[in-house]
Design an enzyme around this catalytic site. Structure first.
Site, mmCIF file in Angstrom:
data_model
loop_
_atom_site.group_PDB
_atom_site.id
_atom_site.type_symbol
_atom_site.label_atom_id
_atom_site.label_comp_id
_atom_site.label_asym_id
_atom_site.label_seq_id
_atom_site.Cartn_x
_atom_site.Cartn_y
_atom_site.Cartn_z
ATOM 1 N N ASP A 19 0.225 -7.748 1.685
ATOM 2 C CA ASP A 19 0.570 -6.331 1.759
ATOM 3 C C ASP A 19 2.067 -6.092 1.991
ATOM 4 O O ASP A 19 2.464 -5.265 2.799
ATOM 5 C CB ASP A 19 -0.240 -5.623 2.842
ATOM 6 C CG ASP A 19 -0.318 -4.112 2.591
ATOM 7 O OD1 ASP A 19 0.180 -3.647 1.550
ATOM 8 O OD2 ASP A 19 -0.876 -3.397 3.446
ATOM 9 N N SER A 45 3.897 2.714 8.257
ATOM 10 C CA SER A 45 3.680 1.543 7.413
ATOM 11 C C SER A 45 4.951 1.144 6.677
ATOM 12 O O SER A 45 5.605 1.975 6.048
ATOM 13 C CB SER A 45 2.594 1.828 6.386
ATOM 14 O OG SER A 45 1.338 1.916 7.001
ATOM 15 N N HIS A 104 0.814 -1.225 0.000
ATOM 16 C CA HIS A 104 0.000 0.000 0.000
ATOM 17 C C HIS A 104 0.843 1.269 0.000
ATOM 18 O O HIS A 104 0.371 2.322 -0.408
ATOM 19 C CB HIS A 104 -1.007 0.000 1.154
ATOM 20 C CG HIS A 104 -0.422 0.213 2.521
ATOM 21 N ND1 HIS A 104 -0.275 -0.792 3.446
ATOM 22 C CD2 HIS A 104 0.011 1.333 3.142
ATOM 23 C CE1 HIS A 104 0.221 -0.308 4.564
ATOM 24 N NE2 HIS A 104 0.413 0.991 4.399
#
Length: 368
Positions: free
Chosen positions: A106, A218, A71
Site C-alpha cells: 500500500d 493516509s 489507496h
C-alpha cells in the site's frame, strides 16, 4: 458543515497554510518537530468521475517525488487513472502523476509537475524504535492540511491484514497463501470508505501508535522526537459497524508502515516503476487453529515443491516462530515479514518440529 461522506471529503474547513507559532519564547519539543516536518508533508486530492478523496504525502526529493499510499491515488482501488492535485504546506498547488504503485504494501510514489526547491523529509531508522518512544503524526485528516498530533509508539512487530487497494482488486495473488484467516479489525483507508470485506487482502508489518490518525492522514508522516520519518500512516482500527455506513474515526489505534520498508520500496518505485517482494513458497495458517499445536506461530500446511521453503528444508507440520529476527505469532505476521523484503533477499527462519527448534537460512523467491 459536512466534512466527509462515504466517498471522501466533500467540504473542507479552511485552515492555516503554514505552522502557527504565536509565542516563540514558549516553544515545546512538539512545536519544534512540527516546524521541521510540516514543510515536508503535502495534501493530495484525487478525483475520478464522481469519486473524490483527500490524503497526505511526504516529500522525498527537492524536485517533487512524493510518497503516499496506493489507496490514496487509486481512491481505495476504484481507479487506476485518478487526477491528482497536490498542495504543499505553504499553499502552492501542483499537478502530479503516478510514478509507480505497490499495492502489496500500500505504497505509491507520485511526481509533482514543475516542482523545485521542496523540503525533503529526513529518514529515521525504524528498526531502532522502542515502545514508548514519542511519535508525531503530520497530515491532512478530513482535508485539514498541516494538522499535527502526538503520541507514543504503542507496539512494534505488529502485523495487520487489510483490503487491497489495487485497481480491479488484483491484490497480491500468485504467491504464498494463508488459510482460514479473517482480520479482527475494520480498517478505514482514509478516503472515507470503510472496507470490511474483500476478495483480496494484503498483510503488512506496521508500527502501532496512539497519535491521532484519521481518514485523510493516509500517506502522511509519522516522525520521531527528532523529526525524522519513522513511518507512513496507512490505517486505523475502527469500532463502527460494517453495515452502518458511518465513517471510522480515531480511537487511539493507528498504524504506520515502518520507514525502513518505505525506503526500500520507494527507491525501487522511483528507479523501476515497481517494487519486488519476497516469496517463501508455503501455505500457512495460525497454529492456534491447528489441533494439537502447543506453540504459537505460523503452521506450515503445505510446501511448494522446488520453492524457497522446500530448499530450506521446511516440511508440512512445521511451526514457524521467528523470521529474520522478528517473532511470528501467526500467518499474518509471517506473510507481512516475507513481503517486507525484496525478491531474492536472504533471511533466517526459526521453526519447531517434533518439539525441537531449528534455525535455517532461506533465500526468498519473487512474488508474482
Amino acid at each position: 458543515m459536512t466534512l466527509w461522506s462515504p466517498k471522501g471529503t466533500t467540504s473542507a474547513a479552511s485552515g492555516p497554510t503554514t505552522l502557527t507559532v504565536n509565542d516563540t519564547s514558549s516553544v515545546n519539543q512538539t512545536t519544534a518537530v512540527a516546524a521541521k516536518v510540516v514543510p515536508s508533508v503535502v495534501t493530495i486530492s484525487a478525483e475520478s468521475g464522481q469519486s473524490a478523496g483527500t490524503g497526505s504525502g511526504v516529500i522525498l526529493t527537492a524536485d517533487g517525488y512524493v510518497v503516499t499510499n496506493t489507496h490514496v491515488v487509486t481512491l481505495d482501488g476504484a481507479t487506476a487513472d485518478a487526477t491528482l492535485k497536490v498542495t504543499t504546506s505553504d499553499g502552492h498547488i501542483y499537478d502530479a502523476t503516478v510514478v509507480g504503485t505497490d499495492p502489496t504494501y500500500d505504497l505509491a510514489v507520485i511526481k509533482l509537475t514543475g516542482a523545485s526547491g521542496l523540503t525533503p523529509i529526513t529518514f529515521g531508522d525504524s528498526s531502532k524504535l522502542n515502545v514508548g518512544d514519542q511519535t508525531i503524526a503530520v497530515g491532512a485528516p478530513l482535508g485539514l492540511s498541516n494538522t499535527v498530533t502526538n503520541g507514543i509508539v504503542s507496539a512494534l512487530n505488529r502485523s495487520i491484514e487489510i483490503a487491497s487497494s489495487a485497481p480491479s482488486s488484483s491484490g497480491s495473488s500468485g504467491g504464498d497463501t494463508q488459510q482460514g484467516q479473517q482480520s479482527p479489525f475494520q480498517f478505514d483507508f482514509g478516503q472515507g470508505q470503510t472496507q470490511t470485506s474483500t476478495t483480496s487482502t494484503i498483510k503488512i508489518s506496521v508500527i502501532q501508535t496512539d497519535a491521532a490518525i484519521n481518514p485523510g492522514n493516509s500517506g502522511g508522516a509519522l516522525v520521531d522526537s527528532s523529526g525524522q520519518l519513522i513511518g507512513i500512516n496507512v490505517a486505523i482500527a475502527g469500532t463502527g459497524s460494517s453495515t452502518s455506513g458511518t465513517q471510522s474515526g480515531n480511537i487511539g489505534v493507528g498504524f504506520s508502515i515502518p520507514s525502513d520498508i518505505v525506503k526500500r520500496i520507494t527507491d525501487e518505485l522511483i528507479q523501476n516503476g515497481k517494487a519486488t517482494h519476497g516469496l517463501l513458497g508455503a501455505s500457512v495458517q495460525d497454529s492456534a487453529n491447528v489441533t494439537g499445536a502447543t506453540i504459537s506461530g505460523a503452521y506450515v500446511a503445505d510446501v511448494t515443491s522446488g520453492g524457497p521453503a522446500a530448499a530450506a528444508g521446511l516440511q508440512k507440520g512445521d511451526i514457524i516462530t521467528e523470521f529474520n529476527g522478528q517473532p511470528v505469532t501467526g500467518a499474518v505476521d509471517l506473510t507481512a515479514e516475507v513481503r517486507a523484503l525484496a525478491a531474492g533477499a536472504k533471511a533466517s527462519l526459526t521453526y519447531v518440529r517434533d518439539g525441537a527448534s531449528h534455525t535455517v537460512d532461506v533465500t526468498l523467491g519473487s512474488l508474482s
